[in-house]
Design a protein around this motif. Structure first.
Motif, PDB file in Angstrom:
ATOM      1  N   ILE A 441       0.813  -1.212   0.000  1.00 34.73           N
ATOM      2  CA  ILE A 441       0.000   0.000   0.000  1.00 34.73           C
ATOM      3  C   ILE A 441       0.851   1.268   0.000  1.00 34.73           C
ATOM      4  N   ARG A 442       2.106   1.187   0.455  1.00 30.19           N
ATOM      5  CA  ARG A 442       2.989   2.357   0.452  1.00 30.19           C
ATOM      6  C   ARG A 442       4.408   1.899   0.742  1.00 30.19           C
ATOM      7  N   ASP A 443       5.328   2.861   0.817  1.00 35.90           N
ATOM      8  CA  ASP A 443       6.710   2.536   1.153  1.00 35.90           C
ATOM      9  C   ASP A 443       7.153   3.394   2.319  1.00 35.90           C
ATOM     10  N   ARG A 444       8.273   3.023   2.920  1.00 36.74           N
ATOM     11  CA  ARG A 444       8.835   3.797   4.033  1.00 36.74           C
ATOM     12  C   ARG A 444      10.317   3.460   4.150  1.00 36.74           C
ATOM     13  N   ARG A 445      11.028   4.249   4.915  1.00 38.66           N
ATOM     14  CA  ARG A 445      12.425   3.922   5.190  1.00 38.66           C
ATOM     15  C   ARG A 445      12.495   2.662   6.043  1.00 38.66           C
ATOM     16  N   PRO A 446      13.518   1.850   5.831  1.00 42.91           N
ATOM     17  CA  PRO A 446      13.588   0.585   6.571  1.00 42.91           C
ATOM     18  C   PRO A 446      13.604   0.788   8.077  1.00 42.91           C
ATOM     19  N   GLN A 447      12.860  -0.040   8.763  1.00 38.18           N
ATOM     20  CA  GLN A 447      12.864  -0.067  10.223  1.00 38.18           C
ATOM     21  C   GLN A 447      13.580  -1.334  10.661  1.00 38.18           C
ATOM     22  N   GLY A 448      14.897  -1.230  10.811  1.00 44.15           N
ATOM     23  CA  GLY A 448      15.721  -2.398  11.084  1.00 44.15           C
ATOM     24  C   GLY A 448      16.324  -2.924   9.794  1.00 44.15           C
ATOM     25  N   ALA A 449      16.580  -4.244   9.749  1.00 41.75           N
ATOM     26  CA  ALA A 449      17.167  -4.860   8.552  1.00 41.75           C
ATOM     27  C   ALA A 449      16.182  -4.791   7.391  1.00 41.75           C
ATOM     28  N   LEU A 450      16.714  -4.540   6.193  1.00 42.03           N
ATOM     29  CA  LEU A 450      15.877  -4.447   4.998  1.00 42.03           C
ATOM     30  C   LEU A 450      15.519  -5.850   4.525  1.00 42.03           C
ATOM     31  N   THR A 451      14.236  -6.179   4.541  1.00 46.21           N
ATOM     32  CA  THR A 451      13.782  -7.510   4.123  1.00 46.21           C
ATOM     33  C   THR A 451      12.753  -7.439   3.003  1.00 46.21           C
ATOM     34  N   ARG A 452      11.988  -6.344   2.900  1.00 48.43           N
ATOM     35  CA  ARG A 452      10.956  -6.226   1.863  1.00 48.43           C
ATOM     36  C   ARG A 452      11.243  -4.978   1.028  1.00 48.43           C
ATOM     37  N   LEU A 453      12.181  -5.114   0.116  1.00 49.24           N
ATOM     38  CA  LEU A 453      12.599  -3.973  -0.691  1.00 49.24           C
ATOM     39  C   LEU A 453      11.477  -3.497  -1.605  1.00 49.24           C
ATOM     40  N   HIS A 454      11.234  -2.191  -1.597  1.00 53.13           N
ATOM     41  CA  HIS A 454      10.323  -1.571  -2.566  1.00 53.13           C
ATOM     42  C   HIS A 454      11.216  -0.986  -3.656  1.00 53.13           C
ATOM     43  N   LEU A 455      11.367  -1.749  -4.766  1.00 53.08           N
ATOM     44  CA  LEU A 455      12.367  -1.415  -5.767  1.00 53.08           C
ATOM     45  C   LEU A 455      12.088  -0.083  -6.450  1.00 53.08           C
ATOM     46  N   SER A 456      10.850   0.121  -6.903  1.00 54.83           N
ATOM     47  CA  SER A 456      10.552   1.370  -7.627  1.00 54.83           C
ATOM     48  C   SER A 456      10.714   2.585  -6.728  1.00 54.83           C
ATOM     49  N   ALA A 457      10.299   2.474  -5.448  1.00 51.42           N
ATOM     50  CA  ALA A 457      10.465   3.601  -4.527  1.00 51.42           C
ATOM     51  C   ALA A 457      11.941   3.868  -4.253  1.00 51.42           C
ATOM     52  N   THR A 458      12.745   2.808  -4.192  1.00 53.72           N
ATOM     53  CA  THR A 458      14.186   2.976  -3.991  1.00 53.72           C
ATOM     54  C   THR A 458      14.820   3.705  -5.178  1.00 53.72           C
ATOM     55  N   LEU A 459      14.416   3.320  -6.389  1.00 54.34           N
ATOM     56  CA  LEU A 459      14.952   3.983  -7.581  1.00 54.34           C
ATOM     57  C   LEU A 459      14.524   5.443  -7.643  1.00 54.34           C
ATOM     58  N   ARG A 460      13.279   5.709  -7.269  1.00 53.16           N
ATOM     59  CA  ARG A 460      12.813   7.094  -7.268  1.00 53.16           C
ATOM     60  C   ARG A 460      13.576   7.941  -6.257  1.00 53.16           C
ATOM     61  N   ALA A 461      13.915   7.334  -5.107  1.00 47.73           N
ATOM     62  CA  ALA A 461      14.648   8.082  -4.093  1.00 47.73           C
ATOM     63  C   ALA A 461      16.086   8.362  -4.533  1.00 47.73           C
ATOM     64  N   ALA A 462      16.685   7.441  -5.310  1.00 52.63           N
ATOM     65  CA  ALA A 462      18.077   7.604  -5.726  1.00 52.63           C
ATOM     66  C   ALA A 462      18.230   8.447  -6.986  1.00 52.63           C
ATOM     67  N   ALA A 463      17.207   8.492  -7.824  1.00 49.86           N
ATOM     68  CA  ALA A 463      17.331   9.136  -9.139  1.00 49.86           C
ATOM     69  C   ALA A 463      17.768  10.595  -9.094  1.00 49.86           C
ATOM     70  N   PRO A 464      17.229  11.456  -8.220  1.00 46.52           N
ATOM     71  CA  PRO A 464      17.612  12.878  -8.258  1.00 46.52           C
ATOM     72  C   PRO A 464      19.071  13.150  -7.899  1.00 46.52           C
ATOM     73  N   HIS A 465      19.764  12.155  -7.318  1.00 51.91           N
ATOM     74  CA  HIS A 465      21.113  12.395  -6.811  1.00 51.91           C
ATOM     75  C   HIS A 465      22.200  11.783  -7.695  1.00 51.91           C
ATOM     76  N   GLN A 466      21.844  11.260  -8.859  1.00 50.66           N
ATOM     77  CA  GLN A 466      22.830  10.555  -9.673  1.00 50.66           C
ATOM     78  C   GLN A 466      23.923  11.468 -10.208  1.00 50.66           C
ATOM     79  N   ARG A 467      23.581  12.698 -10.654  1.00 46.26           N
ATOM     80  CA  ARG A 467      24.613  13.594 -11.173  1.00 46.26           C
ATOM     81  C   ARG A 467      25.572  13.999 -10.068  1.00 46.26           C
ATOM     82  N   ALA A 468      25.031  14.310  -8.863  1.00 47.24           N
ATOM     83  CA  ALA A 468      25.896  14.708  -7.760  1.00 47.24           C
ATOM     84  C   ALA A 468      26.808  13.575  -7.312  1.00 47.24           C
ATOM     85  N   ARG A 469      26.367  12.368  -7.512  1.00 47.40           N
ATOM     86  CA  ARG A 469      27.162  11.211  -7.096  1.00 47.40           C
ATOM     87  C   ARG A 469      28.149  10.759  -8.169  1.00 47.40           C
TER      88      ARG A 469
END
Length: 681
Positions: A441-469
């Protein structure tokens, strides 16, 4: 506590359990053993003792998955293996009740796998149990998806770990043994069927055997090493016999006649699917090898049926496992072939000798214990069961006037009642909750060890920072704060607490038969939705906790069947007892939300004063946010509506007996739809 295991050959009695364990030691393909029995019957002791009898295994050096150097697993994560190897004892791996899925199959570090391309895999309990014994104590208390996972691995001989496109797999072949106390809840029939053999055990009622059990246990506690030394020769002899039976197993022939008997027995007992036929065939072959024979005989088929079929005979949640011995004998006789060779006549002694003494049967058919002198036998009449039921005191200590317990009506499918809001309890099938299963139903930052990765949300979070990285090429640069996990909406199980009015007014006009049928239907619904249940009854001078909260719906059905009626109606006492039970359960299991089901006509004895007390008790429950349903049992042409008033005080819905049926609700909906369509037209 001593590290010296109690010797297998020192255990007194329980011949069927010994035989079932030894058959699986000879042929793990039989599918494991489920041991059902009361507490304190040495179930765990016998399973742990079995591990000491298994032959040592050769393991490839440096392999965390116990690969056989002669035939290594080509998909082993530690492959390729070195040329060296070493011998070690077969392991006994115990599975704790609160085990998580990652602990069973192993954990995969998703952050390293996705960000660095490294498969950092930590093996789980299935890898440790490979080529050994996996022991699950209180298997009925495990979550269903965990049991499914274990049984799938046992059936396929392989464990799979899949995480967002990263896959790890390894061999996982083990002897699976589960123990359970049926009083604490049953396994679903689908899960029961996955265990190859099942054995029912109970403590012996023979004073001499009980004395011998105590004598040996005290001797073991006083000197474990010395006690084990006394049985060392017997242990070695039994271990050698297991090895000899393993070597003989490939040579055993399952003839057409024996196979026809196996399939005829399974068909006669109407077991579902074909797993029973396969398990019986494997068990019969193992029995022949254990007896030192190269051909399966009729006695092997008989014993295999006694071990493989009882738990597959259940037709509804309240059926107890069992096997009709007369039907078994009749079916075997009808499909047996006459044997004209006098040298091949079967053993006329049905008892045989125990497995440690050289006989294949290890006891009488079924190993059923004799009932205690002071208890109620399984074949007790209805009158005996009624007399064994509880008697509730009336005011002043005098026995309450009560009617003979009536039988419950036929159960039916009921409406679904849910707890409002969103919970976080154990995964089940009743109320909305955030669980490990269900849909995202939604995504959130991991609470403890990452076990249920939300792939599309992870990519969306990383996308704006690719040039800076400094991203170059097509690779995506990920950092730990980019990862997001899934939040899933599923359904949870609840604590369904029944508060049942058993007073004299409920017995009027044969009302109790319908009421018991309704409660039995709700109990079956709770079973199917994986709920815990409890039951409070009130009559006479007070209320009684007839069934403390438990997962054993079968016990609840038995208590309901024996429930007598009669006397006054202390409604307030029943509600207050419910409040106290729920208060304690919130401490014991704070995440499991309760659903209160009050079954009454609302007629409290004592006039307005009693009704006012009941109203205050209901308001107390409502103040704590207790979700409730009132099953209105009032009937007849003149109705006071007291149960409806009680429902208002509880902030609950009131449902009549007629409205409880799911079919009735569906009929109302279907009857309403045509008129709605015509109006819309």
């Amino acid at each position: 506590m001593s590290d010296v295991r109690y010797p297998f050959t020192a255990i007194v009695g329980m011949a069927d359990l010994r035989l079932a364990l030894l058959l699986n030691a000879v042929s793990p393909a039989v599918g494991g053993v489920l041991v059902r029995g009361e507490k304190g019957t040495a179930k765990s002791t016998m399973v742990r003792a079995l591990a000491g009898l298994l032959p040592s295994i050769a393991v490839a050096d440096g392999c965390r998955f116990a690969c056989d150097p002669a035939a290594p697993d080509p998909q082993c994560p530690d492959a390729p293996h070195s040329a060296g190897s070493h011998d070690r004892p077969a392991r006994l791996v115990e599975l704790p009740v609160g085990v998580t899925e990652d602990r069973i199959v192993g954990s995969l570090d998703l952050e390293q796998a996705l960000a660095q391309g490294v498969k950092a895999y930590e093996p789980g309990l299935l890898a440790q149990a490979h080529r050994g014994v996996l022991y699950i104590d209180e298997v009925n208390l495990l979550q269903d998806h965990v049991v499914d996972l274990l049984l799938d691995a046992a059936a396929m001989g392989r464990s799979y770990v899949e995480r967002e496109g990263v896959s790890v797999r390894h061999a996982a072949r083990f002897l699976l043994v589960g123990t359970m106390n049926p009083e604490e809840g049953e396994l679903r029939p689908q899960l029961l069927d996955r265990f190859g053999l099942t054995v029912e055990i109970a403590a012996t009622r023979d004073p001499q055997e009980r004395a011998e059990v105590v004598r040996r246990r005290l001797a073991y506690d006083a000197d474990p090493e010395g006690f084990a030394a006394d049985y060392r020769d017997a242990e070695q002899e039994l271990a050698q016999r297991i090895g000899a039976a393993r070597e003989l197993l490939p040579s055993v022939v399952l003839g057409d006649a024996a196979l026809r008997q196996i399939t005829a027995v399974c068909a006669a007992f109407e077991v579902d699917g074909l797993r029973a036929d396969i398990v019986m065939a494997r068990a019969a072959v193992a029995l022949a090898a254990w007896a030192g024979r190269t051909a399966v005989a009729e006695e092997d088929v008989r014993k295999a049926a006694q071990l493989a079929l009882p738990h597959r005979r259940r037709r509804n949640p309240f059926d107890a496992p069992g096997l009709d011995e007369e039907q078994l004998d009749r079916t075997l006789s009808e499909h047996s072939e006459p044997d004209t060779d006098p040298d091949n006549e079967p053993d006329d002694d049905p008892d045989g000798e125990g497995p440690g003494d050289g006989g294949p049967d290890g006891g009488g058919p079924g190993g059923a214990p004799e009932p205690s002198d002071g208890g109620v036998p399984d074949t007790a009449s209805t009158e005996e069961l009624q007399e064994a039921g509880p008697k509730l005191p009336a005011p002043g200590g005098a026995p309450a006037r009560e009617s003979t317990p009536v039988a419950a009506g036929e159960p039916y499918r009921t409406r679904l009642f849910k707890v409002p809001g969103t919970g976080h309890g154990t995964q089940g099938r009743r109320s909305p909750a955030e669980t490990d299963g269900g849909h995202t139903i939604r995504d959130r930052r991991p609470q403890g060890a990452l076990t249920r990765l939300h792939l599309s949300a992870t990519l969306r979070a990383a996308a704006p920072h690719q040039r800076a990285r400094g991203r170059s090429g097509r690779s995506l640069v990920l950092r730990s704060d980019d990862f997001r996990e899934q939040v899933r909406r599923g359904r949870e199980s609840n604590l369904v607490l029944f508060v049942v009015d058993a007073s004299g007014s409920m017995a009027a006009r044969q009302r109790m038969t319908a009421v018991k049928g309704a409660v039995l239907s709700l109990l079956m619904d709770a079973y199917q939705r994986r709920d815990k249940i409890g039951m409070i009854t009130f009559r006479g001078s007070g209320a009684e906790l007839a069934l403390p909260p438990t997962s054993s719906v079968e016990v609840g059905a038995a208590r309901l069947e024996r429930l007598p009626t009669g006397g006054r109606t202390p409604l307030a006492a029943g509600l207050l007892r419910a409040h106290e039970v729920l208060r304690l359960e919130r401490v014991r299991d704070p995440l499991r939300r309760p659903l209160l089901v009050v079954v009454t006509d609302g007629r409290a004895t004592g006039g307005r004063t009693a009704l006012a007390e009941a109203g205050r008790a209901a308001a107390l429950l409502a103040a704590h946010g207790t979700a409730a349903v009132v099953l209105d049992c009032e009937s007849g042409p003149v109705r006071l509506g007291l149960a409806r008033t009680l429902a208002t005080q509880l902030n609950a819905n009131a449902v009549s007996l007629d409205e409880l049926r799911a079919e009735g609700v569906a009929a109302l909906v279907h009857a309403h739809r045509p008129s709605t369509s015509r109006k819309a037209a």
